[in-house]
Design a protein around this motif. Structure first.
Motif, short mmCIF file in Angstrom:
data_model
loop_
_atom_site.label_atom_id
_atom_site.label_comp_id
_atom_site.label_asym_id
_atom_site.label_seq_id
_atom_site.Cartn_x
_atom_site.Cartn_y
_atom_site.Cartn_z
N UNK A 60 21.45 37.29 38.34
CA UNK A 60 21.01 35.95 38.74
C UNK A 60 21.82 34.83 38.10
N UNK A 61 22.30 35.03 36.89
CA UNK A 61 23.04 33.96 36.22
C UNK A 61 24.55 34.07 36.45
N UNK A 62 25.08 35.27 36.30
CA UNK A 62 26.53 35.44 36.39
C UNK A 62 27.04 35.46 37.82
N UNK A 63 26.22 35.98 38.74
CA UNK A 63 26.65 36.08 40.14
C UNK A 63 25.53 35.57 41.05
N UNK A 64 25.29 34.26 41.01
CA UNK A 64 24.10 33.69 41.68
C UNK A 64 24.12 33.76 43.21
N UNK A 65 25.29 33.95 43.81
CA UNK A 65 25.36 33.97 45.28
C UNK A 65 25.06 35.33 45.89
N UNK A 66 25.02 36.38 45.06
CA UNK A 66 24.65 37.69 45.59
C UNK A 66 23.20 37.66 46.06
N UNK A 112 35.96 39.86 42.41
CA UNK A 112 37.28 39.84 43.04
C UNK A 112 37.33 38.85 44.22
N UNK A 113 36.32 38.01 44.33
CA UNK A 113 36.39 36.92 45.30
C UNK A 113 35.47 36.99 46.50
N UNK A 114 34.83 38.15 46.75
CA UNK A 114 33.88 38.27 47.87
C UNK A 114 32.54 37.70 47.42
N UNK A 115 32.10 36.63 48.03
CA UNK A 115 30.88 35.96 47.56
C UNK A 115 29.69 36.10 48.51
N UNK A 116 29.95 36.34 49.81
CA UNK A 116 28.88 36.40 50.80
C UNK A 116 28.45 37.85 51.02
N UNK A 117 27.70 38.38 50.06
CA UNK A 117 27.29 39.79 50.10
C UNK A 117 25.78 39.88 50.07
N UNK A 118 25.20 40.51 51.08
CA UNK A 118 23.77 40.77 51.13
C UNK A 118 23.55 42.24 50.83
N UNK A 119 22.74 42.52 49.83
CA UNK A 119 22.47 43.89 49.40
C UNK A 119 21.03 44.26 49.75
N UNK A 120 20.84 45.39 50.43
CA UNK A 120 19.48 45.80 50.79
C UNK A 120 19.21 47.23 50.32
N UNK A 121 17.95 47.48 50.02
CA UNK A 121 17.51 48.81 49.64
C UNK A 121 15.99 48.86 49.83
N UNK A 122 15.46 50.03 50.15
CA UNK A 122 14.00 50.16 50.28
C UNK A 122 13.32 50.24 48.93
N UNK A 123 14.06 50.54 47.88
CA UNK A 123 13.48 50.71 46.55
C UNK A 123 13.37 49.35 45.86
N UNK A 124 12.16 48.80 45.80
CA UNK A 124 11.97 47.49 45.21
C UNK A 124 12.37 47.45 43.74
N UNK A 125 12.26 48.58 43.06
CA UNK A 125 12.59 48.62 41.63
C UNK A 125 14.06 48.27 41.40
N UNK A 126 14.96 48.88 42.14
CA UNK A 126 16.37 48.59 41.93
C UNK A 126 16.73 47.19 42.41
N UNK A 127 16.09 46.72 43.47
CA UNK A 127 16.35 45.36 43.94
C UNK A 127 15.98 44.35 42.87
#
Length: 215
Positions: free
Chosen positions: A104-110, A81-96
């Motif tokens: 990685x291909x469809x939304x490379x800026x996440x 929906x247009x928000x491109x500058x999003x940093x996602x964090x989590x302690x669980x390396x598996x979900x990251x």
């Protein structure tokens, strides 16, 4: 206890709150290995869109931090929906790892970072908006909750820019959450917004809109 949630297809359902919910990284890594299907805690983008836009001052280029991202589809929907500058964090390396690979291909800026929300390796005043969907709830279920939550909210305020917004989505009623958000060391002004749950027997969720420096 069951927590109303939205599944990966957006349909509301109840998901049990298992023993260990607030007990740390090992629990969550095990959970994400055994169940790789994305799951939306509490509310998805459709229900939160207007609140997110308000929290970001209606700027699609706002720098956004999504804490405790898990395998939520929220950042994907926001990106689309247009928000491109999003940093996602989590302690669980598996979900990251799972979510980074998935996007990685469809939304490379996440951006996807393995990181502890109570001790973020992020620069001060980096974000215009911080989004929490049931992270505060998770800490409230764990040991030493008051001290952990105090440290967490201190970090949230530190990484927010002056006038930035902490958008906290919670199943916790104001009587159990406002005491944390209005601690004397925090500068938040807090506005609470009830979010109806479209689920038979579902309770109301709450959005806590916390503006840095607004006190």
């Amino acid at each position: 206890m069951a927590v109303p949630a939205a599944s990966s297809d957006g349909a509301a359902q109840k998901r049990p709150m298992e023993t260990g919910y607030g007990d740390g990284t090992d629990y969550w890594n095990k959970r994400y290995r055994s169940d790789t299907k994305p799951f939306e805690w509490l509310q998805g983008f459709a229900a939160l869109e207007n609140l997110i836009k308000e929290a970001c001052n209606r700027k699609l280029d706002a720098a956004i931090l999504h804490v405790g991202c898990g395998n939520s589809l929220l950042p994907e929907d926001m990106y689309d929906h247009g928000f491109k500058d999003i940093t996602n964090i989590d302690t669980a390396e598996v979900c990251i790892q799972q979510m980074a690979s998935r996007n990685k291909d469809k939304r490379p800026l996440l951006k996807w970072l393995e990181m502890d929300a109570t001790s973020m390796g992020l620069s001060e005043s980096s974000f215009e908006c911080v989004i929490d969907k049931s992270v505060l709830d998770t800490f409230a279920c764990g040991k030493n909750a008051a001290n952990i939550i105090a440290g967490y909210l201190g970090e949230v305020e530190r990484v927010l820019r002056p006038g930035g917004m902490f958008l906290c989505i919670s199943y916790g009623e104001p009587s159990s959450r406002m005491e944390f958000l209005r601690q004397p060391n925090l500068s938040f002004s807090v506005n609470q917004v009830p979010i109806p749950v479209n689920l038979p027997g579902g309770k109301v969720h709450y959005a806590y809109m916390c503006k840095k420096g607004g006190k």
